[in-house]
Design a protein around this motif. Structure first.
Motif, short mmCIF file in Angstrom:
data_model
loop_
_atom_site.label_atom_id
_atom_site.label_comp_id
_atom_site.label_asym_id
_atom_site.label_seq_id
_atom_site.Cartn_x
_atom_site.Cartn_y
_atom_site.Cartn_z
N THR A 40 29.26 44.55 4.47
CA THR A 40 30.10 45.50 3.73
C THR A 40 30.53 44.94 2.38
OG1 THR A 40 32.03 44.68 4.94
CG2 THR A 40 30.97 46.65 5.80
N ARG A 41 30.81 43.68 2.32
CA ARG A 41 31.24 43.05 1.04
C ARG A 41 30.05 42.67 0.18
NH1 ARG A 41 34.78 41.70 -2.52
NH2 ARG A 41 35.00 39.56 -3.21
N TRP A 42 28.95 42.23 0.81
CA TRP A 42 27.78 41.73 0.09
C TRP A 42 26.51 42.45 0.54
CZ3 TRP A 42 29.64 39.07 -3.73
CH2 TRP A 42 30.77 38.29 -3.57
N PRO A 43 26.33 43.74 0.17
CA PRO A 43 25.16 44.50 0.63
C PRO A 43 23.84 43.97 0.07
CG PRO A 43 26.40 45.77 -0.98
CD PRO A 43 27.21 44.55 -0.68
N MET A 44 23.87 43.20 -1.00
CA MET A 44 22.63 42.68 -1.59
C MET A 44 22.09 41.45 -0.86
SD MET A 44 25.44 41.31 -2.99
CE MET A 44 25.97 42.62 -4.03
N VAL A 45 22.82 40.93 0.09
CA VAL A 45 22.37 39.76 0.86
C VAL A 45 21.50 40.24 2.01
CG1 VAL A 45 23.11 37.78 2.24
CG2 VAL A 45 24.41 38.43 0.21
N SER A 46 20.31 39.69 2.12
CA SER A 46 19.38 40.05 3.20
C SER A 46 19.80 39.39 4.51
CB SER A 46 17.97 39.59 2.83
OG SER A 46 17.53 40.24 1.66
N ARG A 47 19.23 39.87 5.61
CA ARG A 47 19.52 39.27 6.92
C ARG A 47 19.25 37.78 6.91
NH1 ARG A 47 16.57 43.87 8.93
NH2 ARG A 47 18.09 45.46 9.44
N LEU A 48 18.07 37.40 6.44
CA LEU A 48 17.75 36.00 6.19
C LEU A 48 17.37 35.94 4.71
CD1 LEU A 48 17.26 33.07 6.97
CD2 LEU A 48 14.97 33.70 7.69
N HIS A 49 18.27 35.44 3.90
CA HIS A 49 18.11 35.52 2.44
C HIS A 49 17.46 34.27 1.86
CE1 HIS A 49 19.44 37.70 -1.25
NE2 HIS A 49 19.17 36.51 -1.78
N ALA A 50 17.95 33.09 2.25
CA ALA A 50 17.45 31.84 1.66
C ALA A 50 17.60 30.70 2.65
CB ALA A 50 18.21 31.53 0.37
N LEU A 61 15.75 24.45 -2.17
CA LEU A 61 16.19 25.82 -1.95
C LEU A 61 14.96 26.72 -1.99
CD1 LEU A 61 18.44 28.02 -1.77
CD2 LEU A 61 18.43 28.00 -4.29
N THR A 62 14.85 27.62 -1.01
CA THR A 62 13.73 28.56 -0.95
C THR A 62 14.28 29.95 -0.68
OG1 THR A 62 12.38 26.84 0.06
CG2 THR A 62 11.55 29.07 0.21
N ASP A 63 13.78 30.95 -1.43
CA ASP A 63 14.11 32.34 -1.14
C ASP A 63 13.26 32.75 0.06
OD1 ASP A 63 15.37 34.97 -2.19
OD2 ASP A 63 13.27 35.46 -1.78
N ALA A 64 13.86 33.44 1.01
CA ALA A 64 13.16 33.82 2.24
C ALA A 64 12.58 35.22 2.15
CB ALA A 64 14.10 33.69 3.44
N GLY A 65 12.15 35.64 0.97
CA GLY A 65 11.57 36.97 0.81
C GLY A 65 12.63 38.05 0.70
N SER A 66 13.80 37.71 0.16
CA SER A 66 14.88 38.68 0.06
C SER A 66 14.58 39.75 -0.99
CB SER A 66 16.18 37.95 -0.31
OG SER A 66 16.06 37.40 -1.61
N GLN A 84 20.42 19.70 -6.61
CA GLN A 84 21.23 18.50 -6.77
C GLN A 84 22.70 18.86 -6.56
OE1 GLN A 84 19.74 15.53 -7.56
NE2 GLN A 84 17.73 16.49 -7.68
N SER A 85 23.56 17.86 -6.41
CA SER A 85 24.99 18.09 -6.37
C SER A 85 25.40 18.78 -7.67
CB SER A 85 25.75 16.77 -6.23
OG SER A 85 25.54 16.21 -4.97
N GLY A 86 26.27 19.78 -7.57
CA GLY A 86 26.73 20.52 -8.75
C GLY A 86 25.93 21.77 -9.02
N ALA A 87 24.84 21.99 -8.30
CA ALA A 87 24.01 23.18 -8.50
C ALA A 87 24.77 24.43 -8.04
CB ALA A 87 22.70 23.06 -7.74
N ILE A 88 24.42 25.57 -8.66
CA ILE A 88 25.02 26.86 -8.31
C ILE A 88 23.92 27.76 -7.77
CG2 ILE A 88 26.23 28.90 -9.17
CD1 ILE A 88 27.96 26.40 -9.21
N ILE A 89 24.13 28.26 -6.55
CA ILE A 89 23.19 29.17 -5.89
C ILE A 89 23.83 30.55 -5.87
CG2 ILE A 89 21.99 29.69 -3.73
CD1 ILE A 89 22.23 26.63 -3.10
N GLN A 90 23.05 31.58 -6.23
CA GLN A 90 23.56 32.95 -6.15
C GLN A 90 22.55 33.80 -5.39
OE1 GLN A 90 24.65 34.75 -9.89
NE2 GLN A 90 25.76 36.39 -8.87
N LEU A 91 23.03 34.59 -4.46
CA LEU A 91 22.19 35.44 -3.64
C LEU A 91 22.13 36.83 -4.26
CD1 LEU A 91 23.54 34.31 -0.15
CD2 LEU A 91 21.69 33.32 -1.50
N GLY A 92 21.16 37.06 -5.15
CA GLY A 92 21.07 38.31 -5.90
C GLY A 92 21.92 38.23 -7.15
#
Length: 160
Positions: A40-50, A61-66, A84-92
């Motif tokens: 409900t909060r994050w509709p752009m996140v896939s069931r298995l995203h990354a 880091l690997t995208d899982a076909g999202s 690396q430490s300090g990296a920023i990951i965004q899901l969509g």
């Protein structure tokens, strides 16, 4: 090895979690993923995203076909990419942001066992064959308690 991930919303750091397993799955399905986000909060996140995976002392880091993709430091990824430490990951593009707070490169210590840990199969072959006995497997279990009745039976009481 371990990795610490922190969810960020705006300027605020939220949940901080440490993972010690070799693979961290990220998505909205709490059963399949180690780090799950609400649909409900994050509709752009896939069931298995990354996935974040440790291989050869490095984290990838690997995208899982999202459907909406995965970004690392603002750039979309299409293959396994080292983080690396300090990296920023965004899901969509408008999805949740995860900060890689810490990557501990030290290997996990090897498990230690007490002196009572016995591999039954190895003990059966080593101990009983060295005594020249041919004993059925169910009689070859070693006991850790010396007061066990099987260990104190006389030769006439044994049933082999």
């Amino acid at each position: 090895m371990s990795i610490v991930l922190t969810e960020i919303r705006g300027e605020q750091k939220l949940a901080r979690r440490e993972f010690k397993q070799a693979t961290v799955k990220i998505g909205r399905d709490p059963v399949r993923n180690n780090l799950a986000f609400e649909r409900t909060r994050w509709p752009m996140v896939s069931r298995l995203h990354a996935e974040i995976r440790s291989e050869g002392g490095h984290w990838y880091l690997t995208d899982a076909g999202s459907r909406h993709g995965t970004l690392l430091n603002g750039q979309p990824i299409s293959a396994a990419t080292e983080i690396q430490s300090g990296a920023i990951i965004q899901l969509g593009r408008n999805g949740p942001i995860i900060s890689v707070e810490l990557i501990d490169d030290a290997p996990a210590p090897a498990p230690t066992f007490s002196g009572t840990f016995v591999d039954d199969e190895a003990a059966r072959h080593r101990v009983f064959r060295s005594q020249g006995r041919n004993i059925r497997p169910y009689h070859a279990n070693l006991q850790t308690r010396p007061q066990h009745p099987l260990l104190h039976r006389s030769r006439s009481q044994r049933r082999f």
